[in-house]
Scaffold this motif. Structure first.
Motif, PDB file in Angstrom:
ATOM      1  N   SER A   5       0.836  -1.212   0.000  1.00 12.47           N
ATOM      2  CA  SER A   5       0.000   0.000   0.000  1.00 12.47           C
ATOM      3  C   SER A   5       0.868   1.259   0.000  1.00 12.47           C
ATOM      4  O   SER A   5       0.557   2.240  -0.701  1.00 12.47           O
ATOM      5  CB  SER A   5      -0.907   0.005   1.240  1.00 12.47           C
ATOM      6  OG  SER A   5      -1.817  -1.080   1.196  1.00 12.47           O
ATOM      7  N   GLU A  54       2.190   1.844  -3.444  1.00 12.28           N
ATOM      8  CA  GLU A  54       1.207   2.400  -4.374  1.00 12.28           C
ATOM      9  C   GLU A  54       1.059   3.906  -4.165  1.00 12.28           C
ATOM     10  O   GLU A  54       0.943   4.667  -5.139  1.00 12.28           O
ATOM     11  CB  GLU A  54      -0.144   1.692  -4.211  1.00 12.28           C
ATOM     12  CG  GLU A  54      -1.151   2.094  -5.284  1.00 12.28           C
ATOM     13  CD  GLU A  54      -2.414   1.250  -5.270  1.00 12.28           C
ATOM     14  OE1 GLU A  54      -3.193   1.376  -6.227  1.00 12.28           O
ATOM     15  OE2 GLU A  54      -2.618   0.483  -4.301  1.00 12.28           O
ATOM     16  N   THR A  55       1.068   4.352  -2.897  1.00 13.23           N
ATOM     17  CA  THR A  55       0.946   5.794  -2.639  1.00 13.23           C
ATOM     18  C   THR A  55       2.155   6.562  -3.174  1.00 13.23           C
ATOM     19  O   THR A  55       2.056   7.752  -3.475  1.00 13.23           O
ATOM     20  CB  THR A  55       0.808   6.073  -1.128  1.00 13.23           C
ATOM     21  OG1 THR A  55       1.984   5.642  -0.442  1.00 13.23           O
ATOM     22  CG2 THR A  55      -0.407   5.355  -0.564  1.00 13.23           C
ATOM     23  N   ASP A  65       3.664   5.775  -5.941  1.00 17.04           N
ATOM     24  CA  ASP A  65       3.678   5.558  -7.402  1.00 17.04           C
ATOM     25  C   ASP A  65       4.804   4.618  -7.840  1.00 17.04           C
ATOM     26  O   ASP A  65       5.402   4.803  -8.919  1.00 17.04           O
ATOM     27  CB  ASP A  65       3.818   6.901  -8.145  1.00 17.04           C
ATOM     28  CG  ASP A  65       2.607   7.795  -7.953  1.00 17.04           C
ATOM     29  OD1 ASP A  65       1.486   7.253  -7.824  1.00 17.04           O
ATOM     30  OD2 ASP A  65       2.765   9.027  -7.907  1.00 17.04           O
ATOM     31  N   ASN A 101       0.277   0.835 -12.154  1.00 13.30           N
ATOM     32  CA  ASN A 101      -1.170   1.048 -12.041  1.00 13.30           C
ATOM     33  C   ASN A 101      -1.700   0.293 -10.826  1.00 13.30           C
ATOM     34  O   ASN A 101      -1.019  -0.559 -10.244  1.00 13.30           O
ATOM     35  CB  ASN A 101      -1.891   0.606 -13.317  1.00 13.30           C
ATOM     36  CG  ASN A 101      -1.587  -0.842 -13.668  1.00 13.30           C
ATOM     37  OD1 ASN A 101      -2.011  -1.763 -12.956  1.00 13.30           O
ATOM     38  ND2 ASN A 101      -0.839  -1.053 -14.761  1.00 13.30           N
ATOM     39  N   HIS A 102      -2.918   0.629 -10.482  1.00 13.83           N
ATOM     40  CA  HIS A 102      -3.549   0.029  -9.307  1.00 13.83           C
ATOM     41  C   HIS A 102      -3.729  -1.474  -9.458  1.00 13.83           C
ATOM     42  O   HIS A 102      -3.640  -2.225  -8.475  1.00 13.83           O
ATOM     43  CB  HIS A 102      -4.907   0.701  -9.072  1.00 13.83           C
ATOM     44  CG  HIS A 102      -5.700   0.077  -7.960  1.00 13.83           C
ATOM     45  ND1 HIS A 102      -5.324   0.159  -6.643  1.00 13.83           N
ATOM     46  CD2 HIS A 102      -6.853  -0.673  -7.999  1.00 13.83           C
ATOM     47  CE1 HIS A 102      -6.213  -0.495  -5.893  1.00 13.83           C
ATOM     48  NE2 HIS A 102      -7.148  -1.010  -6.703  1.00 13.83           N
ATOM     49  N   ALA A 118      -0.742  -3.527  -8.165  1.00 13.31           N
ATOM     50  CA  ALA A 118      -0.694  -3.532  -6.701  1.00 13.31           C
ATOM     51  C   ALA A 118      -1.792  -4.420  -6.131  1.00 13.31           C
ATOM     52  O   ALA A 118      -1.564  -5.189  -5.180  1.00 13.31           O
ATOM     53  CB  ALA A 118      -0.825  -2.106  -6.171  1.00 13.31           C
ATOM     54  N   GLN A 119      -2.990  -4.325  -6.725  1.00 10.04           N
ATOM     55  CA  GLN A 119      -4.112  -5.119  -6.227  1.00 10.04           C
ATOM     56  C   GLN A 119      -3.864  -6.604  -6.427  1.00 10.04           C
ATOM     57  O   GLN A 119      -4.236  -7.440  -5.589  1.00 10.04           O
ATOM     58  CB  GLN A 119      -5.401  -4.685  -6.942  1.00 10.04           C
ATOM     59  CG  GLN A 119      -6.667  -5.253  -6.316  1.00 10.04           C
ATOM     60  CD  GLN A 119      -6.814  -4.860  -4.853  1.00 10.04           C
ATOM     61  OE1 GLN A 119      -6.616  -3.704  -4.494  1.00 10.04           O
ATOM     62  NE2 GLN A 119      -7.152  -5.839  -4.014  1.00 10.04           N
ATOM     63  N   GLN A 149      -1.627  -7.706  -3.682  1.00 12.32           N
ATOM     64  CA  GLN A 149      -2.369  -7.725  -2.412  1.00 12.32           C
ATOM     65  C   GLN A 149      -3.202  -9.009  -2.313  1.00 12.32           C
ATOM     66  O   GLN A 149      -3.292  -9.622  -1.237  1.00 12.32           O
ATOM     67  CB  GLN A 149      -3.284  -6.498  -2.310  1.00 12.32           C
ATOM     68  CG  GLN A 149      -2.559  -5.182  -2.114  1.00 12.32           C
ATOM     69  CD  GLN A 149      -2.025  -4.970  -0.689  1.00 12.32           C
ATOM     70  OE1 GLN A 149      -1.718  -5.939   0.008  1.00 12.32           O
ATOM     71  NE2 GLN A 149      -1.910  -3.722  -0.289  1.00 12.32           N
TER      72      GLN A 149
END
Length: 271
Positions: free
Chosen positions: A202, A205-206, A208, A212-213, A216-217, A220
């Motif tokens: 997380s 991701e903050t 950068d 892209n999201h 990261a997802q 996770q």
């Protein structure tokens, strides 16, 4: 006062009401607010006036103690603030007004106190460990830090995210105004586990560090699966995370951050 002496066969009366003069010679540091890091030697040189009867003795005392006849060098070795008074007396009993000097001695190194936890997670904002120095004599002039042999402005400047997982060596050095120094070495441990690996993703991701999201997802989700897996299956789940990171390293995941994630996964596997 007078004294009868002969010059040749002629008796002469010598009148002397002048006290001798004494000079203190200091081998070391003296004066207020100046601390010596070693023993201080004092010697006294007394002279009577040219027509005087001569010096009988020189006396000294320390911190308002008893007057003592100086028969040689006086050695001061105890820590603390010492006021030395001295005077000389001639053979007629003319007594010099006491002179004084300050001799402050500090041969004791500062004390370093450490407190707080030496363990922290890589995702923590800062460390709660502290180190301070105290010195009851000359006082602490400086306290410095090295982390893994690199100069450190302060413990507060330690950024857990910038450290690899595992042990790190913190060296603390305190120096007092006399030049005495003390060092203390402390082992700091930067940790990570699967729960905190999710937090790390997380954070990435903050900042950068993912293109892209979705990337990261995806990671996770794999971390969540590994958390739910039993011990036997967890190893396979971790391998899938490692494969995904290696695949996306330098492409969809920042190269340095990918290396950090891989190092952390190796740490998790070993611990």
């Amino acid at each position: 006062m007078t004294e009868s002496v002969k010059i040749g066969d002629v008796p002469v009366e010598i009148y002397d009401d002048t006290a001798p003069t004494t000079t203190a010679v200091v081998d070391g540091v003296s004066g207020e607010n100046h601390y010596s890091q070693k023993d201080v030697n004092l010697s006294f040189q007394a002279t009577d006036n040219p027509f005087g009867v001569g010096v009988d003795r020189t006396e000294y005392r320390i911190n308002n103690g008893e007057w003592t006849v100086a028969s040689g060098d006086v050695v001061l070795s105890e820590d603390g603030k010492n006021m030395v008074e001295f005077r000389s007396i001639d053979k007629h009993g003319n007594e010099e007004a006491p002179q004084s000097l300050q001799v402050w001695i500090d041969q004791t190194a500062p004390v370093i106190q450490v407190s707080g936890s030496t363990d922290f997670y890589q995702t923590d904002e800062n460390v709660t460990f502290t180190a301070t120095g105290t010195d009851t004599l000359s006082g602490v002039q400086s306290i410095s830090f090295k982390l893994d042999n690199q100069e450190l402005a302060s413990i507060e400047s330690i950024n857990p995210l910038a450290l690899t997982t595992g042990n790190h060596t913190l060296m603390v050095k305190a120096v007092d105004y006399a030049g005495n120094q003390e060092t203390k070495t402390v082992t700091l441990t930067c940790k990570i586990d699967l729960d905190h690996l999710s937090d790390l993703i997380s954070i990435g991701e903050t900042k950068d560090w993912f293109a892209n999201h979705g990337i990261a997802q995806s990671l996770q989700s794999k971390v969540e699966n590994a958390l739910k897996a039993k011990s036997k299956d967890q190893k396979q789940k971790l391998e899938k995370i490692i494969q995904e990171i290696n695949k996306q390293k330098g492409k969809q995941i920042d190269g340095d951050f990918a290396e950090l994630l891989l190092d952390d996964l190796e740490y998790i596997q070993l611990n």
